[in-house]
Motif scaffolding. Structure first.
Motif, PDB file in Angstrom:
ATOM      1  N   ARG A 101      46.434  10.543 -64.971  1.00  0.00           N
ATOM      2  CA  ARG A 101      45.001  10.800 -64.840  1.00  0.00           C
ATOM      3  C   ARG A 101      44.196   9.506 -64.927  1.00  0.00           C
ATOM      4  O   ARG A 101      43.210   9.346 -64.211  1.00  0.00           O
ATOM      5  N   ILE A 102      44.626   8.617 -65.781  1.00  0.00           N
ATOM      6  CA  ILE A 102      43.947   7.325 -65.860  1.00  0.00           C
ATOM      7  C   ILE A 102      44.129   6.565 -64.551  1.00  0.00           C
ATOM      8  O   ILE A 102      43.193   5.960 -64.020  1.00  0.00           O
ATOM      9  N   ASP A 103      45.335   6.633 -64.005  1.00  0.00           N
ATOM     10  CA  ASP A 103      45.598   5.961 -62.732  1.00  0.00           C
ATOM     11  C   ASP A 103      44.757   6.573 -61.611  1.00  0.00           C
ATOM     12  O   ASP A 103      44.220   5.849 -60.758  1.00  0.00           O
ATOM     13  N   ALA A 104      44.637   7.909 -61.617  1.00  0.00           N
ATOM     14  CA  ALA A 104      43.848   8.586 -60.577  1.00  0.00           C
ATOM     15  C   ALA A 104      42.371   8.237 -60.671  1.00  0.00           C
ATOM     16  O   ALA A 104      41.640   8.321 -59.680  1.00  0.00           O
ATOM     17  N   ALA A 105      41.915   7.872 -61.868  1.00  0.00           N
ATOM     18  CA  ALA A 105      40.513   7.497 -62.030  1.00  0.00           C
ATOM     19  C   ALA A 105      40.196   6.161 -61.358  1.00  0.00           C
ATOM     20  O   ALA A 105      39.034   5.795 -61.197  1.00  0.00           O
ATOM     21  N   GLY A 106      41.243   5.422 -60.977  1.00  0.00           N
ATOM     22  CA  GLY A 106      41.043   4.153 -60.285  1.00  0.00           C
ATOM     23  C   GLY A 106      40.307   3.112 -61.109  1.00  0.00           C
ATOM     24  O   GLY A 106      39.326   2.529 -60.647  1.00  0.00           O
ATOM     25  N   PRO A 107      40.768   2.840 -62.330  1.00  0.00           N
ATOM     26  CA  PRO A 107      40.053   1.866 -63.162  1.00  0.00           C
ATOM     27  C   PRO A 107      40.088   0.469 -62.548  1.00  0.00           C
ATOM     28  O   PRO A 107      41.123   0.027 -62.046  1.00  0.00           O
ATOM     29  N   ALA A 108      38.941  -0.188 -62.605  1.00  0.00           N
ATOM     30  CA  ALA A 108      38.859  -1.540 -62.042  1.00  0.00           C
ATOM     31  C   ALA A 108      39.265  -2.596 -63.058  1.00  0.00           C
ATOM     32  O   ALA A 108      39.697  -3.686 -62.683  1.00  0.00           O
ATOM     33  N   ASP A 109      39.111  -2.288 -64.339  1.00  0.00           N
ATOM     34  CA  ASP A 109      39.455  -3.254 -65.379  1.00  0.00           C
ATOM     35  C   ASP A 109      39.788  -2.479 -66.644  1.00  0.00           C
ATOM     36  O   ASP A 109      39.771  -1.246 -66.680  1.00  0.00           O
ATOM     37  N   TRP A 110      40.095  -3.232 -67.718  1.00  0.00           N
ATOM     38  CA  TRP A 110      40.478  -2.584 -68.963  1.00  0.00           C
ATOM     39  C   TRP A 110      39.336  -1.793 -69.579  1.00  0.00           C
ATOM     40  O   TRP A 110      39.561  -0.808 -70.287  1.00  0.00           O
ATOM     41  N   GLU A 111      38.116  -2.188 -69.309  1.00  0.00           N
ATOM     42  CA  GLU A 111      36.970  -1.431 -69.807  1.00  0.00           C
ATOM     43  C   GLU A 111      36.969  -0.021 -69.221  1.00  0.00           C
ATOM     44  O   GLU A 111      36.709   0.965 -69.911  1.00  0.00           O
TER      45      GLU A 111
END
Length: 335
Positions: A101-111
């Protein structure tokens, strides 16, 4: 056989063999004249037994007990190992789901990663306020939560305010939400099934329509009813039989009658609805309270066919039905 040769043949390091000896798991049968450990065939067999038991997940303490306690019964320990393995697998599955789910959110950085983690944790918080805030923030531009996390939360949420916020978030999601929610229709829990169909009903546009149509055949009458109300409000005439059945049963009959009135805006629908209501009115098995509700619903149906049906009902053997029909006819004349 000296320790180096045992290590080479068994694949167990000399350091680990010494550790086993320090714990009393293995005791070399003898020593050479120079003081080196010397392992017998029985010692080596025991080493392999230790490794076999450890491969099942036993601790070294449990391994020692299994090998040395004559009264040891393996069945209970094996059952415990099965339970522990299942718990570990479930924990790993939860971790995998969270990471996906975190991967699917497409995080741009650690924040963004930290924000997604915080929202996922808040969705399962014991605080209803925290869950509601997480739902409202879940569709933000920065690392928004994927729909499967929101759908899972919506299906399990008992607090009406939080559930409303989750439905709002799902309605704003660009993901393919309906298939995620239809899984809840197969739940053994009636409350989960109802949440699933209610959330489907509040999705905008037509993306939930095929799933709501399928729900008309669901064995749970609450699911069928909610699907029919949603479809009726959207102008889908296949909901008519279920809506009429709700009036007969006295289950959300007022809402069902309102939905039938909305469907009458569809050309050619009013006469079909009239016929469906009259069929139940004239059925021998229809009880008096249901006949009264059907007559009331008939009063909201426009057109001459509904008017003729009401006129016929003014002479009904049931005085309550006759009076209701006469009153509704007068109302139609004043409109």
């Amino acid at each position: 056989m000296l320790i180096g040769e045992v290590a080479r043949r068994s694949g167990i390091s000399a350091r680990m063999l010494r550790h086993y000896e320090s714990l009393g798991l293995v005791r070399p049968s003898s020593r050479t004249g120079s003081g080196y450990r010397e392992y017998s065939d029985a010692d080596i067999r025991r080493i392999f037994h230790i490794e076999s038991l450890r491969s099942l997940g036993l601790s070294l303490k449990e391994t020692a007990r299994a090998l040395d306690d004559p009264a040891f019964a393996p069945a209970a320990l094996v059952g415990d190992l099965i339970d522990r393995t299942r718990e570990r697998m479930a924990a790993e599955e939860r971790l995998l789901t969270r990471l996906s789910r975190i991967d699917a959110a497409g995080p741009a950085d650690w924040e963004d990663v930290l924000q997604a983690v915080a929202l996922l944790q808040a969705l399962v918080s014991k605080s209803a306020g925290a869950r509601q805030r997480a739902a409202l923030a879940a569709t933000g531009e920065t690392a928004p939560l994927p729909a499967d996390a929101l759908a899972e939360a919506a299906l399990n949420e008992a607090d009406p305010n939080v559930a409303g916020a989750l439905r709002w978030a799902l309605a704003r999601s660009d993901d393919d939400v309906p298939p995620l929610l239809t899984q809840g229709l197969d739940s053994p829990l009636p409350a989960v099934r109802e949440r699933a169909v209610r959330t489907l009903a509040e999705l905008p546009g037509d993306r939930a329509t095929p799933h709501l149509r399928d729900a008309l055949a669901h064995p749970d009458e609450a699911v069928r009813g909610c699907a029919a109300l949603a479809l009726g409000a959207r102008g889908h005439t296949e909901a008519v039989p279920t809506l009429v059945g709700m009036i007969v049963a006295g289950r959300n009959d007022t809402d069902a009658a309102d939905a039938l009135g909305v469907l009458c805006d569809t050309p050619g629908t009013a006469d079909g609805i009239t016929d469906a209501l009259v069929t139940h009115l004239t059925a021998d098995a229809t009880r008096p309270p249901a006949r009264g509700r059907l007559t009331q619903a008939l009063g909201d149906i426009p057109g001459p066919r509904a008017a003729r049906a009401l006129a016929s009902l003014t002479e009904d053997d049931d005085p309550a039905v006759a009076l209701t029909a006469a009153y509704l006819l007068r109302l139609r004349g004043t409109k």
